[in-house]
Design an enzyme around this catalytic site. Structure first.
Site, PDB file in Angstrom:
ATOM      1  CE  LYS A  73     -25.165  47.753  18.928  1.00 29.34           C
ATOM      2  NZ  LYS A  73     -25.083  47.062  20.207  1.00 29.34           N
ATOM      3  CE  LYS A 109     -23.107  50.989  28.783  1.00 24.08           C
ATOM      4  NZ  LYS A 109     -22.117  51.313  27.754  1.00 24.08           N
TER       5      LYS A 109
HETATM    6  N1  GLU Z   1     -20.434  48.890  25.868  1.00 17.37           N
HETATM    7  C1  GLU Z   1     -19.722  49.479  24.783  1.00 17.37           C
HETATM    8  C2  GLU Z   1     -19.690  50.992  24.950  1.00 17.37           C
HETATM    9  O1  GLU Z   1     -19.821  51.507  26.018  1.00 17.37           O
HETATM   10  C3  GLU Z   1     -20.238  49.027  23.430  1.00 17.37           C
HETATM   11  C4  GLU Z   1     -21.651  49.366  23.117  1.00 17.37           C
HETATM   12  C5  GLU Z   1     -22.171  48.711  21.846  1.00 17.37           C
HETATM   13  O2  GLU Z   1     -21.408  48.117  21.117  1.00 17.37           O
HETATM   14  O3  GLU Z   1     -23.369  48.817  21.634  1.00 17.37           O
HETATM   15  O4  GLU Z   1     -19.445  51.717  24.018  1.00 17.37           O
END
Ligand code: GLU
Length: 474
Positions: A73, A109
């Site tokens: 995720k 990411k």
């Molecule tokens: N981009 C957000 C973070 O850095 C959310 C990541 C997500 O919800 O998967 O935590």
């Protein structure tokens, strides 16, 4: 162990240095530690898009740091500054963040090197859909293995394009809506996801202020009420953090930093008004009820109780850390304080609530959204009216026994829980529990010098346990 703050390192090395300090407090075999620490795989892609008759080539990445749990995720960032090191660092933070707050995902990411301001909406849609397609083709987007979300430069709009692209390639995936989170509610999103990271920051701060030892360590006292807060960045995270702190907790937002300058008002700024000014004028300059400071970054160095960097990494670094005068840094962004800066600030007695904990609200609510998509039903749909019926009976019983319940209390008791109530409740619970674990680890170990190292050591331990349980031995 304290490393000398003599050298600024890359974002990824900064994360890894924290890992090393945390790992040194644990009894984990070296081979396992190395496996956990390093990025598992990273995909780099180039693709062409025809814009006004000319071919432009774009470059993007999706890194998978750890797949000890699936799906992995993490957001997708659109930025003219993004690079592989940054994407890898952010994917590592996702692993630790998810493990820390018990969200059963690995860390990933993505990033696309682009200045979204340069292109109109239709062109952005074409670019996003093409990037999504490239990632889908290689299984870097999938409801069961890799689930992106918004990050800097992306939001609901981009997530809608991604899910629609995915659905057109994988119409037979019955869980296709779960291929990405942070979607508009009308496309399978969840109530409360937009505010989630900011609200999570506030829940984290509230929990911090429930523990007198932590508050005292930051040389503060009392609650959030009346605390002087400076916030950097009035984007999604900064806006909700500042607004909730002002409106629900009575904190005074005395400074707001934006890319075009900073605003200061010792009596407290009206966050909504500043935000509306920013939307209408493209920046904070010209906002009437504050002092405007052109050199935005100098505002980080103003005296305050809580400094909240809520924009991007590396803003508090070796060069300005010694001039920071806050009592508590609350990291709402990912990586806003470099490793070297944290060492300098710790020596000055400034406490720091780390990103890996404090900004986890986004992914926590993403987890709820993913579950909603897999279960194909909105939270509260089945039980809300049932709860209301029960509550009504309870109220009748109380009133029948001769006790008059005040009208506004009765109305609140009667109300069943809707999606937003459940999401906020789950988010609050996750943030409270994680802080309790962090502070417990911090206060009970002499060799743990910061909340970050406490948080990281818990996260590493949990990832290690997953690998051990599934039978991966060094
Ligand atoms: N981009 C957000 C973070 O850095 C959310 C990541 C997500 O919800 O998967 O935590």
């Amino acid at each position: 162990m304290t490393l000398p703050p003599d050298k600024e390192v890359s974002f990824k090395d900064s994360v890894n240095l924290s890992f090393d300090l945390a790992r040194a407090t644990l009894d984990i075999p070296e081979g396992m530690a190395q496996y956990i620490r390093n990025v598992k795989d990273v995909y780099q892609v180039r693709f062409p898009i025809k814009i006004d008759g000319e071919i432009e080539t774009f470059i993007g990445w999706r890194a998978v740091h750890s797949d000890h749990k699936l799906p992995v995720k993490g957001g997708i960032r659109f930025s003219p500054m993004v690079n592989q090191d940054e994407v890898e660092a952010l994917s590592a933070l996702m692993t630790y963040k998810c493990a820390l707050v018990d969200v059963p995902f690995g860390g990933s990411k993505g990033g696309l090197l682009i200045d979204p301001q340069k292109y109109d909406r239709d062109t952005m849609e074409r670019i996003t859909r093409r990037f999504a397609f490239e990632l889908i083709q290689k299984d870097y987007i999938s409801s069961s293995t890799n689930v992106p979300a918004p990050d800097m430069g992306t939001g609901q709009r981009e997530m809608a394009w991604i899910v629609s692209t995915y659905a057109s390639y994988k119409p037979d995936d019955i869980d296709r809506l779960a291929c990405v989170t942070g979607k508009p509610v009308s496309m399978g999103g969840i109530d409360g996801r937009v505010e989630a990271t900011g609200r999570g920051v506030v829940f984290g701060l509230r929990e911090f202020f429930r523990h007198p030892d932590d508050v005292k360590r930051a040389k503060l006292e009392g609650t959030l009420e009346g605390k002087r807060v400076i916030i950097q960045g009035l984007g999604n995270v900064g806006y909700y953090t500042a607004k909730i702190l002002e409106e629900e907790d009575g904190a005074k937002i005395v400074g707001i930093l934006e890319y075009d300058g900073a605003l200061m008002n010792p009596d407290g700024l009206n966050v909504e008004e500043v935000y509306q000014h920013k939307i209408a004028n493209g920046g904070v300059k010209g906002y009437p009820r504050a002092t405007y400071v052109e050199d935005s970054m100098s505002m980080l160095e103003e005296e305050c109780d809580i400094l909240i960097p809520a924009a991007m990494e590396g803003v508090i670094h070796q060069g300005n850390a010694s001039r920071i005068k806050t009592k508590l840094v609350a990291e709402a962004a990912n990586g806003p304080v470099t490793f070297a800066a944290e060492v300098i600030m710790r020596e000055k007695g400034i406490a720091n609530i780390p990103d890996v904990y404090l900004n986890a609200g986004g992914v926590i609510v993403s987890y709820f959204e993913w579950i909603k998509n897999l279960s194909h039903i909105r939270f509260g749909r089945i039980n809300r009216r049932w709860e209301e019926g029960k509550n009504e009976m309870l109220l009748q019983a109380i009133e029948g026994a001769g006790h008059q319940v005040p009208k506004d209390l009765a109305a609140r008791i009667l109300q069943g829980s809707g999606e937003i109530d459940l999401v906020r409740s789950g988010l609050d619970d996750s943030m409270r529990k994680a802080w309790q674990e962090i502070r417990q680890r911090f206060w009970s170990h002499d060799n743990i010098e910061s909340y970050r190292i406490a948080a990281m050591s818990i996260a590493i331990e949990k990832v290690c346990t997953s690998y051990n349980t599934m039978g991966v031995y060094p």
